[in-house]
Structure formats: C-alpha cells, structure tokens
Design a protein around this motif. Structure first.
Motif, mmCIF file in Angstrom:
data_model
loop_
_atom_site.group_PDB
_atom_site.id
_atom_site.type_symbol
_atom_site.label_atom_id
_atom_site.label_comp_id
_atom_site.label_asym_id
_atom_site.label_seq_id
_atom_site.Cartn_x
_atom_site.Cartn_y
_atom_site.Cartn_z
ATOM 1 N N ARG A 18 -61.656 -27.825 -19.002
ATOM 2 C CA ARG A 18 -61.809 -28.788 -20.074
ATOM 3 C C ARG A 18 -60.521 -29.567 -20.374
ATOM 4 O O ARG A 18 -60.536 -30.719 -20.743
ATOM 5 C CB ARG A 18 -62.280 -28.076 -21.334
ATOM 6 N N ILE A 19 -59.404 -28.889 -20.242
ATOM 7 C CA ILE A 19 -58.184 -29.529 -20.697
ATOM 8 C C ILE A 19 -57.145 -29.604 -19.597
ATOM 9 O O ILE A 19 -57.071 -28.767 -18.715
ATOM 10 C CB ILE A 19 -57.582 -28.769 -21.895
ATOM 11 N N SER B 46 -43.151 -28.284 -25.734
ATOM 12 C CA SER B 46 -43.241 -28.951 -27.031
ATOM 13 C C SER B 46 -44.595 -28.775 -27.696
ATOM 14 O O SER B 46 -44.722 -29.026 -28.883
ATOM 15 C CB SER B 46 -42.888 -30.431 -26.889
ATOM 16 N N ILE B 47 -45.614 -28.330 -26.934
ATOM 17 C CA ILE B 47 -46.909 -28.090 -27.586
ATOM 18 C C ILE B 47 -46.772 -26.980 -28.619
ATOM 19 O O ILE B 47 -47.208 -27.106 -29.761
ATOM 20 C CB ILE B 47 -47.985 -27.743 -26.543
ATOM 21 N N GLU C 276 -48.769 -32.535 -19.690
ATOM 22 C CA GLU C 276 -48.909 -33.976 -19.902
ATOM 23 C C GLU C 276 -48.244 -34.727 -18.769
ATOM 24 O O GLU C 276 -47.166 -34.412 -18.376
ATOM 25 C CB GLU C 276 -48.222 -34.382 -21.210
ATOM 26 N N MET D 30 -45.014 -27.785 -37.499
ATOM 27 C CA MET D 30 -45.933 -28.148 -38.582
ATOM 28 C C MET D 30 -46.177 -27.013 -39.551
ATOM 29 O O MET D 30 -46.986 -27.140 -40.457
ATOM 30 C CB MET D 30 -47.251 -28.641 -38.002
ATOM 31 N N SER E 60 -43.640 -35.995 -25.392
ATOM 32 C CA SER E 60 -44.844 -35.756 -24.591
ATOM 33 C C SER E 60 -46.076 -35.636 -25.487
ATOM 34 O O SER E 60 -47.073 -35.075 -25.081
ATOM 35 C CB SER E 60 -44.668 -34.486 -23.782
ATOM 36 N N ARG F 267 -50.644 -36.755 -37.128
ATOM 37 C CA ARG F 267 -50.505 -35.323 -37.366
ATOM 38 C C ARG F 267 -49.209 -35.014 -38.118
ATOM 39 O O ARG F 267 -49.163 -34.137 -38.977
ATOM 40 C CB ARG F 267 -50.525 -34.618 -36.005
ATOM 41 N N SER G 112 -44.521 -28.070 -31.493
ATOM 42 C CA SER G 112 -45.143 -28.944 -32.490
ATOM 43 C C SER G 112 -45.901 -28.118 -33.520
ATOM 44 O O SER G 112 -45.869 -28.424 -34.708
ATOM 45 C CB SER G 112 -46.059 -29.955 -31.797
ATOM 46 N N ASN H 113 -57.619 -35.364 -24.156
ATOM 47 C CA ASN H 113 -57.494 -35.995 -22.836
ATOM 48 C C ASN H 113 -58.465 -37.155 -22.648
ATOM 49 O O ASN H 113 -58.523 -37.759 -21.597
ATOM 50 C CB ASN H 113 -57.664 -34.958 -21.723
ATOM 51 N N GLN I 262 -52.918 -41.278 -27.953
ATOM 52 C CA GLN I 262 -52.402 -39.926 -28.145
ATOM 53 C C GLN I 262 -51.173 -39.953 -29.039
ATOM 54 O O GLN I 262 -50.976 -39.096 -29.900
ATOM 55 C CB GLN I 262 -52.043 -39.290 -26.802
ATOM 56 N N ASP J 154 -46.311 -27.310 -21.450
ATOM 57 C CA ASP J 154 -45.199 -28.040 -22.033
ATOM 58 C C ASP J 154 -44.695 -27.300 -23.279
ATOM 59 O O ASP J 154 -45.464 -26.996 -24.177
ATOM 60 C CB ASP J 154 -45.718 -29.438 -22.407
ATOM 61 N N ALA K 44 -47.394 -33.717 -27.231
ATOM 62 C CA ALA K 44 -47.570 -32.308 -27.586
ATOM 63 C C ALA K 44 -48.781 -32.082 -28.468
ATOM 64 O O ALA K 44 -48.742 -31.302 -29.404
ATOM 65 C CB ALA K 44 -46.313 -31.754 -28.263
ATOM 66 N N LEU K 45 -49.864 -32.762 -28.150
ATOM 67 C CA LEU K 45 -51.102 -32.475 -28.877
ATOM 68 C C LEU K 45 -51.654 -31.144 -28.394
ATOM 69 O O LEU K 45 -51.406 -30.736 -27.272
ATOM 70 C CB LEU K 45 -52.127 -33.585 -28.629
ATOM 71 N N LEU K 46 -52.379 -30.463 -29.261
ATOM 72 C CA LEU K 46 -52.948 -29.183 -28.870
ATOM 73 C C LEU K 46 -54.185 -29.469 -28.033
ATOM 74 O O LEU K 46 -55.185 -29.975 -28.561
ATOM 75 C CB LEU K 46 -53.300 -28.363 -30.111
ATOM 76 N N PRO K 47 -54.144 -29.157 -26.744
ATOM 77 C CA PRO K 47 -55.193 -29.645 -25.840
ATOM 78 C C PRO K 47 -56.548 -28.985 -26.048
ATOM 79 O O PRO K 47 -57.547 -29.489 -25.581
ATOM 80 C CB PRO K 47 -54.640 -29.332 -24.449
ATOM 81 N N HIS K 48 -56.562 -27.845 -26.752
ATOM 82 C CA HIS K 48 -57.846 -27.177 -26.922
ATOM 83 C C HIS K 48 -58.533 -27.569 -28.237
ATOM 84 O O HIS K 48 -59.565 -27.030 -28.588
ATOM 85 C CB HIS K 48 -57.682 -25.670 -26.832
ATOM 86 N N TYR K 49 -57.930 -28.488 -28.982
ATOM 87 C CA TYR K 49 -58.539 -28.969 -30.220
ATOM 88 C C TYR K 49 -58.953 -30.429 -30.064
ATOM 89 O O TYR K 49 -58.327 -31.168 -29.303
ATOM 90 C CB TYR K 49 -57.530 -28.896 -31.372
ATOM 91 N N LEU L 32 -54.476 -21.322 -24.823
ATOM 92 C CA LEU L 32 -54.107 -22.127 -23.658
ATOM 93 C C LEU L 32 -54.003 -21.288 -22.397
ATOM 94 O O LEU L 32 -54.094 -21.819 -21.294
ATOM 95 C CB LEU L 32 -52.784 -22.856 -23.901
ATOM 96 N N ASN M 154 -56.590 -31.395 -34.465
ATOM 97 C CA ASN M 154 -55.169 -31.596 -34.227
ATOM 98 C C ASN M 154 -54.473 -32.081 -35.493
ATOM 99 O O ASN M 154 -53.436 -31.560 -35.880
ATOM 100 C CB ASN M 154 -54.963 -32.619 -33.103
ATOM 101 N N TYR N 192 -54.432 -29.503 -38.323
ATOM 102 C CA TYR N 192 -53.759 -28.227 -38.057
ATOM 103 C C TYR N 192 -52.747 -27.848 -39.135
ATOM 104 O O TYR N 192 -52.780 -26.763 -39.701
ATOM 105 C CB TYR N 192 -53.081 -28.297 -36.686
ATOM 106 N N GLY N 193 -51.844 -28.802 -39.426
ATOM 107 C CA GLY N 193 -50.805 -28.508 -40.413
ATOM 108 C C GLY N 193 -51.371 -28.299 -41.812
ATOM 109 O O GLY N 193 -50.880 -27.471 -42.577
#
Lengths: 570, 353
Positions: free
Chosen positions: A565-566, A462-463, A570, A470, B93, B156, A466, B142, B149, A460, B95-100, A485, B105, B108-109
């Motif tokens: 894992r992930i 937007s990941i 979405e 930030m 969506s 965040r 985002s 997840n 979420q 996605d 848009a969370l960082l899926p590997h954190y 990723l 998350n 992060y900022g």
C-alpha cells in the motif's frame, strides 16, 4: 573542544523518557543474563579450578584423542561444506540473474529452493539421505543393487550439510549479482572478451569477497550444526556432538565447558572476520544500483548445461524432502513398500505424539511474539536512537548469532542449574518451560534483529522525527509509526522465530526435561534407535507445521501487509 | 491564529561533531548568537555544510548544543525533548506518515493532545482549507503530488499552533516552477497565521523572496544577520557578497571617504568605516554597470553573448575579469570580443569591503 554539554543534555532528554529508559535497562539485563552470563560461566568453568586460574581442564580435554579428532573433523567438514555451498549457491544465483529461464517450472524450482532454509527442520535431509543411500536405501539397494553402502561419516555429513546450507549462499550471491552494474560487463564484452573471460575477469573478482563471505557464513553454520552429525555422523564425531556426548555420556560438565569454549572461540573468530571484514568488503565493491536491466544470456550452449545442472540439483533436494513423508507411510522402509498409517498412528498412540506436538507448538508460539517484538525494539533502538549502551545491545544481540546452540546449552546448564553464580537466584527457571522459551528467544533474536534493522534503515529518519516533533513520546512513536511501518518485518520475524523454535534442537536437547516432549528431540531419539518410520512420521508433522505457517505468513503479508500500500522511502 | 507568537534566542550556541574520517572534533556551529523576533520570518542561509540545518535541529531539539543556551520565548529549552518543545517542523522529505491518510496525518498532533473529536475535525478541515487541500482528507499520502504532500506537511505543522514553525529546506524536492509558487504560498500562510518561522535553505533567491531577515552562515559561523536588501547591498564580507547574488570584486585603494581608486581611475563608492589610504575590494554587481564608448574605467571585452533580457559581457579590468549584465541591449551598442570600452557605474551601486 569537548562535547560534554551535548552529552549531558542528551542524557537529560533520555531520562525524561521513563518508558525508554526502562526498556533499555530491561534489555541490557536480559542480554547480560541470558547471553553474556552463560558464556562467561563457561570461561570461568574451564579456566578456574580448585586452586585458582589454571589450564588443567584444557590440558585434560586436549589429551582426549576423540576431542582432537573432533576438532580436525569439524574443520574439515566445515571447510568442504563452505566451499561446496558457496559454489553451488553461486551457480544458482548466476543462472537466475544471468540466464534466461524459459519455463515457469524453472522459476518455481528456484523459488522452492530459496524457501527451503526457512522451513527445513534439522535431520530431514539426514533422514532421507539414509533412506535413499543407506544400507536399505532405495537408490543404493534397489536401483544400484549395492547392499552394504555406508552413508555415515564424513561424506554423509558433508553432502547433507551442503544441501542444507547452499540455499543461504544462493540468496546471498543473488543479492550481490543483482547489484553489479551490467554496463561493466558489457564494456568488457564490447572490448572483445568472451563470456567466460568476462566472468573470470570482471564478474568473479567483483563477487570474490562476497563469495568468501558466503563461505564463512556456511562454515560457521556447519561447525555449529548438531542435528545432522548426530544422525548421519556415525562414529565420525564433530565438536558439537562430542560436547553433547561429553555431558550426556561422560557426565563431565567441566570438560564439556572447556570443549564448548574451544568451539565458541573458533566460531567467534570466523564471525568477527566475516562480520567486520568480509561483509563490509563484499558490498563495498558494488555500486548498489544497476543502471539498467541486464541482457540475459540466451545462447543455448551456455544456458542448457547450466539450467540442467541447477534443475537436477534442485529436484534432487526436493525429492529428499518428499522422501520423508513417504518414509512415514511405507510399512518397512527398504523392504515392504505397502502404504500404511501404522507409524503415524503409533506416534499418536504409543509415543504421545499429541503431547509432543502440543509442547513444541505452545512453547514456540509463546517464544515467537516475544522474539519478534524484542527484535523490533532492538532494531529501533539501534537504528533510530542515540544512547549509551547502544553499542552493547547491538554487539551482544549480534554475538548471539555466532554462538553455537550446543555451547549455549552447556552455558545454560552451568549457569542456571544452581541459579545465578550458584546462588540459587533464578534456579527455579532450570528445567522449566520458561528456560526453553528463553533459549528459543535468544536463538532467534539475531535473525529477527537483522531483518528489523534492514527494514528500519529503509525508512526515512524524518518520518519518526516528525511524529516526535509533533508531541509523541518514544513509546507513542514506536507504537504508532515505527511498528506499523515495519509490520511485514515484524510478521516475518514472528514466523521465522516460530519456525526456528519448533525446529530447534542443539541447545534444547541439553536443557529439556522429561516433562516436556519436543518433536525435534523425539525425531533425534527415534532416528538414533533406527526407527526411521517413527522419526519420519514426527518429521512429517513438523514439515507440515512449518510449511503451513510460512504459507500463512505469505498470505497475510500479501493481503494485509504494508508494503503493497505504501511507499516507505520518499 | 497561533496561541502565542514566540521569539527564539540563541546565546553562544556551538555544536561539535566528530569527523568520521580523521576522528577530530570540529565546530559544526560556532558561537551563534541569534535573536528571532516573534512573528517574523527568518531564513538560515548558506552553502551545504555551513551549519544551518544543525542550528535548526538544535532549535527543534533533535540535536543538543555543546555550548550555550536556546530560549523559546523566555524559557530555556536545552534539556527539553522535541515532543515537549513548542515547535513544529516541516521536513525536506515531507516525512508524512505513510500508513495514514491525509486527515489522520494532520490530526496526528491534535490526537496526541487528546482533543475532542469534533474540535479535531473542525481544525483539520480549516487548516486543509488554508493550504488549499480541501476535500482531500481521505487520500493516502502517495496519491498526492510532491507539492500537495508539502502542503500536508505544512498543514500538519500549523494545526498544532506551535510557537515557532521550522522549515528544513522544504522546497528542495520540488521542481523549479513549483518552488517559486510554493514559496509565495508559504509566505502568505505564515503571514495569515501570524506565526514565527525559521526557514533553512541554500537557495539565496528563495531566502530573499520570503524573509524578513536572513542569517547567512558559512563553515559554522554566522557571517551576517540583516534584511535581504542590506545583505545584497552592504555585505559584511566577500563570502556574503559572493553568496547573495553574483558579485565582482575589484581591487582598489580608499582615496577618501566614499571615493576609491580602481586601476588609476577615481570612482565614487560607499566605503563605510574603511581607513583612507588602505586597500579594499569593491563589490560590483553585474547589473550595476554598463559599457559605453566613454566613461570611468577602461576595459577590454573578452566575452559577449546575447541572453535576451541582457547582453552578457566578460571584460578585463587590468588582470581581473568582470562579469557585466547590460540590460535592455536593444537600445545600446553591442560590443564584440576584442573591443575596447569604458565601464560606467550606476549611482549608489558600489560598496567597498
């Protein structure tokens, strides 16, 4: 209404990001110097004579009867191989997607076949073809008692190439068949069509563009192939081998350049048709998502013949691979079947096997991370960023896919032996390991980029936005979000590039100097001399390295990869 | 808690896109002039394709405007990249960082701002408390429900204490019930944090429930900027009237100031600055009228259905079909299809355009 302000603002934003700008500039320079420039030099070479623009060189090579013959030979082989591979690929894909496979054994066979194109070094099938069906072939001589069978020539090349390339078609067709909504076929079946009728009127028309696509992809691979025609072609020369001989035998660099241009034009034309017409069309007809699972065919009268056909073919191919290590261990192939380590010992004592192993391994190991990182960066830029020059980067890195290795090799000889434009700049590269590494990188870049692009499209947008939002700059976003990723894609790009490099021959053979011994070049040399024992010993080492690295990669991805894992989308 | 609430000003902002089919340029946003007060909650509202998201993305910096200038506080920000802007966005969506995990998350900022580890820990814990996710620091994204979420996404964005908080349809992936509770939650957190918020949605009830002001857009144009009440009672045009709530339009002529003639019947109606004698459309909300045996406007019932809280009628006024919701039907006469009846308008409910 003009979009000038947003364009200038986007430019300003880009320039505020020095790492990004540097990366883009370096990338463009790299692609220009090492892909576009050598090809451009070939054009210059073949179109410009002593008195300016001329077609003389082309006239001269077209007058060579062996060149004209090579063109028809190449096209003939490409055509037959393309059709055969596409059809066999379709058969395998159909059986896997539509037929209920009863045994685990069958599933395993299919998996091995799908892995072959990744790990297969060139020559291997040619070598075993000669060893099985040649004059001293086990099957021809000892089982069938034919003492003068010739495998060299059209049929040899065709069979070997088909067996080499059909797994690629199988993977492509599998992807397409998977995406056909089963309800389409069920509807036809429901209205009274027989299974055969359904296949002919529903399934087949839906995958026809895809089949054409598979045909063209194989066609391009076939006419670009250098290794197999070299070993098993005999006097049946194709374009790739003719060009090679023109430069190594006749020392006619200009002629070779002109021939290379002809080969390049043919592959480029095919590539453009494939990429911009068929590829698009082949997926456009399919909705993309199957509404539910397909009812597999269990009818024995259908499943039995199909599975028997597939297993026989698959077993045959696997047998050909197994043949090679045995070739390295029999005393004299075809005459004395006592096991011996003679050849393997000879490789490491007399023929500097350790150095060949080391040179191949080290150069490929240097090229692999560079390729992997470069292709991830290119895919990131292509998929996620907007900037001027993006089209150029995308087009050139895809173009490299269509350039046959031989053509690239000639281009490098003409382009770098005297430095850039004969000026001496970068001349130091020529003849070194650096230029070999660069060739490795350029040759594997398109595959890596393609896999990176498809991996990134899954993520996605937007990941990354985002993270950017930030406060992360492009470099931070790439390192902390994008790369983690697509770790799997990066890793498989790494291994694929390593394997492709260590098994590369077509471009390398023109550029390698005696200070580097490469395994593939050694195999070619000994196979040409008829020393199949030594060739097999070298090939066995190669198979072990490539297979081992792929196994290792799968292990790493399975245990440390991200995808388990992930959930990315979405 | 925000360092500084910032206002946002858009001056003559336009964005031009190329239509991929025809190749022609068109305005995705045209000449938008917006003034968003510091600390207020403003919603960009409109149907899909109206330019609301494009406007938001221009404020965030993902898109560059083709005309005009955007100010954050007093600073023009057109040429700033998103990472340099004092905004934080909550994505549709998530848009969370899926590997954190959740902690990373949210942190992060802060890490990008090179804050001290202990400070980060404190801030993250506090903000997770605020959004109601205490103790979830070590979960992976997840392992959370959609609503959770979205809270992480909100935490965040809040934790970096941006001048402006941007929301891009943050609730559209949630189910209807959760949407309602989350929007109350978002409003509460925004007021607690005292932060400027710009919120994009196509759901008009969501917009009305949380906004200080709504900005209604259609086809790239800003149609109305007002409080939700004004937009409902005094829409600028038919589009706004139709988009905010349900509306019937009755053809009429202006008889006098605040008096119109519908189908020959004189009815009291706010006419604003409309010229006497001219044609107009009277906006009638379904709950603004009831049926009875006597009254102002004679109608014929063509549809009648019991809905629980109200009786749903479609009645014909001349050629126009009008939808009426008669509330508390238990206490009133129920008309059947084919019946004749009279419409009675509640006071102060009609508005002429």
């Amino acid at each position: 209404m003009a979009k000038s302000q947003s364009a200038s603002l986007d430019r300003k934003k880009l320039l505020g990001d020095p790492i990004m700008v540097t990366t883009i500039v370096l990338l463009i320079v790299f692609l220009t110097v090492f892909i576009l420039y050598p090809l451009a030099i070939l054009l210059v070479d073949s179109f410009i004579g002593d008195h300016g623009l001329t077609l003389d060189t082309f006239k001269r090579v077209m007058d060579l009867s062996n060149f004209r013959k090579a063109i028809t030979n190449t096209l003939k082989v490409g055509f037959v191989v393309g059709i055969a591979s596409a059809l066999i690929g379709l058969l395998f894909a159909y059986v896997e997607e539509y037929v209920k496979l009863r045994t685990k054994f069958m599933g395993g066979l299919f998996k091995v076949v799908s892995m072959l194109p990744v790990v297969s070094p060139p020559f291997v099938l040619s070598l075993s073809m000669i060893m099985l069906f040649g004059k001293a072939g086990i099957i021809t001589r000892f089982l069938l008692k034919i003492y003068d069978n010739s495998v060299y020539g059209f049929w040899g090349i065709t069979i070997v190439q088909t067996l080499t390339f059909f797994p690629v078609c199988y993977m492509m067709m599998k992807g397409l068949l998977k995406n056909i909504d089963p309800s389409l076929e069920e509807a036809a079946r429901d209205m009274g069509a027989s299974r055969f009728k359904v296949f002919m009127t529903v399934t087949f028309p839906l995958i026809l563009p895809g089949l054409g696509n598979a045909f063209l992809v194989t066609f391009i691979e076939s006419i670009a192939d250098f290794a197999n025609p070299m070993i098993i072609g005999g006097s049946y020369d194709t374009l790739a081998t003719t060009i090679y001989l023109q430069i190594t035998g006749a020392y006619d660099k200009q002629g070779a350049a002109a021939m290379a241009v002809v080969l390049l034009v043919i592959t480029l034309l095919m590539f453009v048709v494939q990429k911009y017409y068929l590829e698009r069309k082949s997926t456009a007809t399919l909705s993309g998502k199957a509404s539910r699972e397909r009812m597999l065919i269990t009818d024995k009268s259908v499943t039995l013949p199909l599975t028997i056909m597939c297993s026989a073919l698959a077993l045959f191919v696997i047998m050909m691979y197994i043949c090679v290590p045995f070739g390295a261990m029999f005393k004299t192939w075809g005459y004395d079947f006592h096991l011996t380590f003679k050849w393997i010992k000879l490789v490491f004592t007399k023929y500097k096997g350790l150095k060949a192993f080391k040179d191949s391994f080290v150069l490929s190991l240097i090229a692999a991370p560079i390729t992997a990182l470069l292709s991830m960066i290119i895919s990131y830029l292509v998929v996620k960023r907007k900037f001027k020059g993006k089209g150029f980067i995308e087009a050139v890195s895809m173009l490299a896919m269509a350039v046959p290795g031989t053509v690239l090799g000639i281009g490098y000889i003409r382009g770098f032996s005297g430095g850039l434009f004969g000026s001496g700049i970068l001349q130091g590269l020529y003849g070194t390991g650096v230029i070999l590494v660069i060739v490795f990188v350029v040759r594997s870049l398109p595959t890596g980029t393609r896999s990176g692009i498809s991996a990134l499209r899954q993520i996605d947008k937007s990941i990354e936005e985002s993270a950017y939002d930030m406060g992360a700059d492009s470099f931070k976003v790439f390192m902390t979000v994008t790369l983690p990723l697509i770790k799997d894609s990066f890793l498989s790009g790494f291994v694929t590039s390593f394997v492709r490099s260590i098994t590369a021959i077509s471009a390398i053979i023109l550029l390698v100097t005696p200070s580097y011994l490469l395994i593939t070049v050694q195999i070619n040399e000994f196979a040409e001399k008829g020393s199949y024992g030594i060739a097999c010993a070298f090939a066995t080492i190669l198979i072990i390295i490539t297979y081992g690295s792929v196994l290792l990669m799968n292990f790493i991805i399975k245990h440390f990869g991200t995808s388990r894992r992930i959930k990315v989308k979405e | 808690m925000a360092k500084e609430k910032k206002g946002v000003r858009l001056e003559h902002i336009s964005k031009i896109y190329k239509d991929p089919k025809t190749g022609k340029n068109f305005y995705a946003v045209k000449d938008a002039n917006l003034e968003i007060e510091p600390g207020s909650f403003v919603t960009l509202l409109g149907p899909s394709g109206c330019g609301k998201t494009t406007t938001l993305r221009m404020i965030a910096g993902f898109e560059s405007p083709d005309e005009g200038e955007i100010y954050l506080g007093d600073e023009p920000i057109n040429a700033l990249t998103p990472n340099k802007r004092d905004t934080a966005m909550v994505f549709q969506s998530y848009a969370l960082l899926p590997h954190y995990n959740i902690f990373d998350n949210v942190a992060y900022g802060l890490k990008l701002r090179k804050m001290d580890k202990n400070v980060i820990k404190k801030k993250v814990t506090d903000i997770l408390d605020l959004v109601g996710l205490q103790g979830m620091e070590n979960r992976m994204t997840n392992q959370l429900s959609g609503g959770q979420q979205q809270r992480v996404a909100l935490a965040r964005a809040l934790v970096i204490e941006p001048g402006v908080l941007l929301f891009d349809e943050p609730l559209s992936n949630l189910d209807a019930k959760l949407r309602v509770s989350m929007r109350t939650e978002i409003r509460r957190i925004q007021q607690e944090a005292g932060i400027t918020a710009i919120y994009v949605t196509h759901d008009q009830s969501e917009a009305m429930a949380i906004s200080d002001k709504v900005i209604i857009m259609n086809k790239g144009l800003v149609e109305q900027i007002s409080t939700p009440q004004e937009a409902y009672y005094y829409p600028n045009n038919q589009f706004v009237a139709d988009f905010i709530g349900e509306a019937n339009f009755l053809k009429a002529t202006v008889d006098a100031q605040d008096m119109v003639n519908i189908n020959g019947s004189k009815v009291k109606c706010a006419t604003g600055s409309l010229a006497v004698g001219g044609d107009c459309n009277v906006v009638l909300r379904p709950e603004g009228a009831s049926l009875s045996d006597t009254g102002m406007l004679k109608v014929k019932v063509v549809y009648s259905c019991f809905m629980g809280p109200y009786q749903d009628y479609h009645v014909a006024v001349g050629d126009t079909l009008v939808k009426i919701q008669d509330y508390n039907p238990k206490n009133s006469k129920i008309y059947k299809v084919g019946d004749e009846a009279y419409l009675n308008f509640a006071d102060n409910t009609l508005y002429a355009l």
